[in-house]
Each structure stands twice: as structure tokens, then as C-alpha cells.
Scaffold this motif. Structure first.
Motif, PDB file in Angstrom:
ATOM      1  N   GLU A  33      35.552  48.410  44.801  1.00  0.00           N
ATOM      2  CA  GLU A  33      35.633  47.929  46.184  1.00  0.00           C
ATOM      3  C   GLU A  33      34.807  46.648  46.364  1.00  0.00           C
ATOM      4  N   GLU A  34      33.598  46.627  45.801  1.00  0.00           N
ATOM      5  CA  GLU A  34      32.755  45.433  45.905  1.00  0.00           C
ATOM      6  C   GLU A  34      33.433  44.235  45.247  1.00  0.00           C
ATOM      7  N   LEU A  35      34.012  44.469  44.064  1.00  0.00           N
ATOM      8  CA  LEU A  35      34.681  43.372  43.361  1.00  0.00           C
ATOM      9  C   LEU A  35      35.859  42.839  44.168  1.00  0.00           C
ATOM     10  N   ILE A  36      36.680  43.731  44.684  1.00  0.00           N
ATOM     11  CA  ILE A  36      37.846  43.303  45.470  1.00  0.00           C
ATOM     12  C   ILE A  36      37.398  42.585  46.740  1.00  0.00           C
ATOM     13  N   TYR A  55      42.764  46.985  36.394  1.00  0.00           N
ATOM     14  CA  TYR A  55      43.116  46.019  37.435  1.00  0.00           C
ATOM     15  C   TYR A  55      43.114  44.634  36.802  1.00  0.00           C
ATOM     16  N   HIS A  56      44.196  43.889  37.012  1.00  0.00           N
ATOM     17  CA  HIS A  56      44.396  42.589  36.374  1.00  0.00           C
ATOM     18  C   HIS A  56      44.346  41.478  37.413  1.00  0.00           C
ATOM     19  N   TRP A  57      43.565  40.472  37.126  1.00  0.00           N
ATOM     20  CA  TRP A  57      43.539  39.256  37.943  1.00  0.00           C
ATOM     21  C   TRP A  57      44.003  38.111  37.060  1.00  0.00           C
ATOM     22  N   TYR A  58      45.068  37.431  37.480  1.00  0.00           N
ATOM     23  CA  TYR A  58      45.581  36.266  36.763  1.00  0.00           C
ATOM     24  C   TYR A  58      45.197  35.017  37.543  1.00  0.00           C
ATOM     25  N   VAL A  79      39.899  44.628  34.448  1.00  0.00           N
ATOM     26  CA  VAL A  79      38.770  45.477  34.803  1.00  0.00           C
ATOM     27  C   VAL A  79      39.218  46.929  34.744  1.00  0.00           C
ATOM     28  N   GLY A  80      38.526  47.723  33.936  1.00  0.00           N
ATOM     29  CA  GLY A  80      38.783  49.154  33.858  1.00  0.00           C
ATOM     30  C   GLY A  80      37.778  49.901  34.720  1.00  0.00           C
ATOM     31  N   VAL A  81      38.228  50.990  35.311  1.00  0.00           N
ATOM     32  CA  VAL A  81      37.344  51.780  36.173  1.00  0.00           C
ATOM     33  C   VAL A  81      37.365  53.242  35.757  1.00  0.00           C
TER      34      VAL A  81
END
Length: 112
Positions: A33-36, A55-58, A79-81
Motif C-alpha cells: 500500500e505504501e509503495l502504491i 506487481y509489475h511496473w513498466y 515486486v513480490g509480496v
């Protein structure tokens, strides 16, 4: 041959000391949540066979010109959680850049 080995060792060292790697490692243990909240929603979400979420950010900054010629700046951060949505793995590929004012920059003491 010695120079090739030396270049390989230097490349490994630099990859381990990468500003991008340092920037991303700061997120280890933080909440998703903090990252998003900081960087925005991911581009995509995937799940592996074990049910782990990634979660993938391109990012594609397009072409820039350098002394060595044109370079296309693009990056994928994955990012793996864990089950509590706490970040437990971070990988990246491409030619990300780690600028100090990047939303990916996280300082000690950040967080909720």
C-alpha cells in the motif's frame, strides 16, 4: 583473457552497488500500500504456480541521446509480496535510472 575476467568482476560489483538496486532495496519489508501510494498503481499483476503475487511496473522514457549515441530508457520493476502484502522481493531489468527525486526513492523513517 585476464582483462575479460577483470571486466566481468567489475560489472558484477557495479551491478551489486547500483543506485537502482539501493533505491529498490529500501522498499524491502514495506507495505505494498505504501509503495502504491508513492509510485502509483502497477502496470500489471501476476501470480506464480504457488499463488505468490507479483506487481509489475513498466517505465518507458523513450529515446535519449548520449555521447555514445541514442539509448532507449526503459525499465521493469517487479515486486513480490507475502500474504500480508509486505514486500519480500524486488527485481528489475532494463536501464532504470535512480534519480534522487524519483517516487521510488524511500528514506529510512518513511512509511506508516
Amino acid at each position: 583473457m585476464k582483462s575479460a575476467r577483470f571486466a566481468f568482476v567489475v560489472a558484477l560489483f557495479l551491478a551489486g552497488c547500483s543506485p537502482v538496486r539501493q533505491q529498490l532495496n529500501a522498499w524491502q519489508g514495506a507495505s505494498l500500500e505504501e509503495l502504491i501510494d508513492r509510485v502509483g498503481p502497477p502496470s500489471t499483476v501476476s501470480t506464480d504456480a504457488s499463488g505468490n503475487k507479483f506487481y509489475h511496473w513498466y517505465e518507458d522514457r523513450g529515446g535519449v541521446y548520449t555521447y555514445g549515441g541514442p539509448v532507449n530508457l526503459n525499465c521493469e520493476r517487479i515486486v513480490g509480496v507475502d500474504s500480508r502484502e509486505t514486500i519480500d522481493s524486488i527485481t528489475w531489468s532494463g536501464n532504470c535510472i535512480a534519480v534522487p527525486d524519483s517516487p521510488w526513492q524511500r528514506s529510512v523513517g518513511d512509511g506508516k
